[in-house]
Motif scaffolding. Structure first.
Motif, mmCIF file in Angstrom:
data_model
loop_
_atom_site.group_PDB
_atom_site.id
_atom_site.type_symbol
_atom_site.label_atom_id
_atom_site.label_comp_id
_atom_site.label_asym_id
_atom_site.label_seq_id
_atom_site.Cartn_x
_atom_site.Cartn_y
_atom_site.Cartn_z
ATOM 1 N N ASN A 1 0.825 -1.212 0.000
ATOM 2 C CA ASN A 1 0.000 0.000 0.000
ATOM 3 C C ASN A 1 0.862 1.266 0.000
ATOM 4 O OD1 ASN A 1 -2.637 -1.060 -0.159
ATOM 5 N ND2 ASN A 1 -2.586 -1.595 2.010
ATOM 6 N N ILE B 1 2.248 1.627 -3.523
ATOM 7 C CA ILE B 1 1.206 2.142 -4.435
ATOM 8 C C ILE B 1 1.169 3.665 -4.343
ATOM 9 C CG2 ILE B 1 -1.295 2.290 -4.831
ATOM 10 C CD1 ILE B 1 -1.401 -0.717 -3.888
ATOM 11 N N SER B 2 1.201 4.190 -3.137
ATOM 12 C CA SER B 2 1.192 5.649 -2.943
ATOM 13 C C SER B 2 2.431 6.293 -3.545
ATOM 14 C CB SER B 2 1.109 5.990 -1.456
ATOM 15 O OG SER B 2 -0.135 5.591 -0.955
ATOM 16 N N MET C 1 2.085 6.393 -7.307
ATOM 17 C CA MET C 1 1.139 7.432 -7.718
ATOM 18 C C MET C 1 1.746 8.834 -7.539
ATOM 19 S SD MET C 1 -1.383 5.992 -9.092
ATOM 20 C CE MET C 1 -2.422 7.433 -9.291
ATOM 21 N N ALA D 1 1.550 1.292 -10.192
ATOM 22 C CA ALA D 1 0.589 1.322 -9.081
ATOM 23 C C ALA D 1 -0.544 0.336 -9.347
ATOM 24 C CB ALA D 1 0.042 2.735 -8.883
ATOM 25 N N GLN D 2 -1.035 0.305 -10.578
ATOM 26 C CA GLN D 2 -2.133 -0.606 -10.914
ATOM 27 C C GLN D 2 -1.702 -2.063 -10.782
ATOM 28 O OE1 GLN D 2 -5.463 0.349 -11.587
ATOM 29 N NE2 GLN D 2 -5.606 -1.806 -11.037
ATOM 30 N N ILE E 1 -1.840 -2.841 -7.169
ATOM 31 C CA ILE E 1 -3.235 -2.959 -6.730
ATOM 32 C C ILE E 1 -3.780 -4.331 -7.130
ATOM 33 C CG2 ILE E 1 -5.589 -2.117 -7.192
ATOM 34 C CD1 ILE E 1 -4.300 0.730 -7.374
ATOM 35 N N VAL F 1 -6.469 -3.234 -0.374
ATOM 36 C CA VAL F 1 -5.873 -2.039 -0.966
ATOM 37 C C VAL F 1 -6.380 -0.826 -0.193
ATOM 38 C CG1 VAL F 1 -5.740 -0.605 -3.039
ATOM 39 C CG2 VAL F 1 -5.700 -3.105 -3.243
ATOM 40 N N LEU G 1 -5.826 3.091 -0.466
ATOM 41 C CA LEU G 1 -5.233 4.204 -1.197
ATOM 42 C C LEU G 1 -5.098 5.402 -0.273
ATOM 43 C CD1 LEU G 1 -7.142 3.923 -4.585
ATOM 44 C CD2 LEU G 1 -4.879 3.042 -4.010
ATOM 45 N N GLN G 2 -3.960 6.048 -0.355
ATOM 46 C CA GLN G 2 -3.681 7.212 0.474
ATOM 47 C C GLN G 2 -3.688 8.466 -0.398
ATOM 48 O OE1 GLN G 2 0.077 6.240 2.282
ATOM 49 N NE2 GLN G 2 -0.660 4.262 2.992
#
Length: 179
Positions: free
Chosen positions: A17, A20-21, A24, A62-63, A66, A76, A78-79
């Motif tokens: 997670n 992912i941030s 992004m 990122a995808q 996820i 997941v 998301l921040q």
């Protein structure tokens, strides 16, 4: 708890997670650099195209994370993505900023690879090594070569224009001399 979750520690799940941030945030930063390159005071369409492609690539990373998190039965979360700090005063300065960002993303990926290895998560280690870390090494190399080329043209004159046109027509591989 997900029925699919097996050998997937909370530490690894949390680190995904966080990554992912970070991916992004990198995508947003690249979009910001692309906008800088497209502005009327800079007007470098080749650099703009390159950085838009980088933004898409980071969003794609990122995808992938996820999708992987969901496949493994993780949650997941998301921040908020922080706004980029657009303090560039030249194309070279923006590209140098991108290189530092890529090195930071690579460092983070190496950290979560170590966490996954410590938690005996061979599948995630394999994914990181085969897709993410390999791409990071390539990105760092390409951006480093772009900086070298920018140093050669030193300034905002004809050399920068020609480098920009090469980027526009042939992409980073035309500038970095790769096939």
């Amino acid at each position: 708890m997900s029925l699919a979750k097996q050998n997937f520690s909370n530490v690894v799940e949390d680190s995904i997670n966080e990554q992912i941030s970070q991916e992004m945030a990198a995508s947003h930063a690249y979009l910001s650099i692309a906008a800088f390159m497209a502005s009327d005071g800079v007007a470098l369409p080749g650099f703009e195209k390159f950085f838009r492609e980088q933004a898409d690539e980071e969003r794609g990373h990122a995808q992938k994370l996820i999708d992987y998190q969901n496949k493994r039965g993780g949650q997941v979360i998301l921040q908020a993505v922080p706004a980029p700090d657009p303090e560039w005063n030249s194309a070279k300065n923006a590209v140098e900023s991108a290189l530092q960002m890529e090195k930071g993303v690579n460092k983070s990926l190496l950290r979560i690879e170590a966490l996954a290895d410590e938690n005996n998560d061979a599948e995630f280690v394999r994914l990181l090594r085969s897709e993410f870390l390999k791409e990071q090494v390539e990105s760092i190399s390409e951006i480093s070569k772009l900086i070298t080329q920018l140093n050669r043209v030193s300034g905002d004159g004809l050399g920068l224009y020609l480098l920009d046109q090469t980027l526009l027509e042939h992409g980073i591989h035309g500038v970095a001399g790769e096939v």
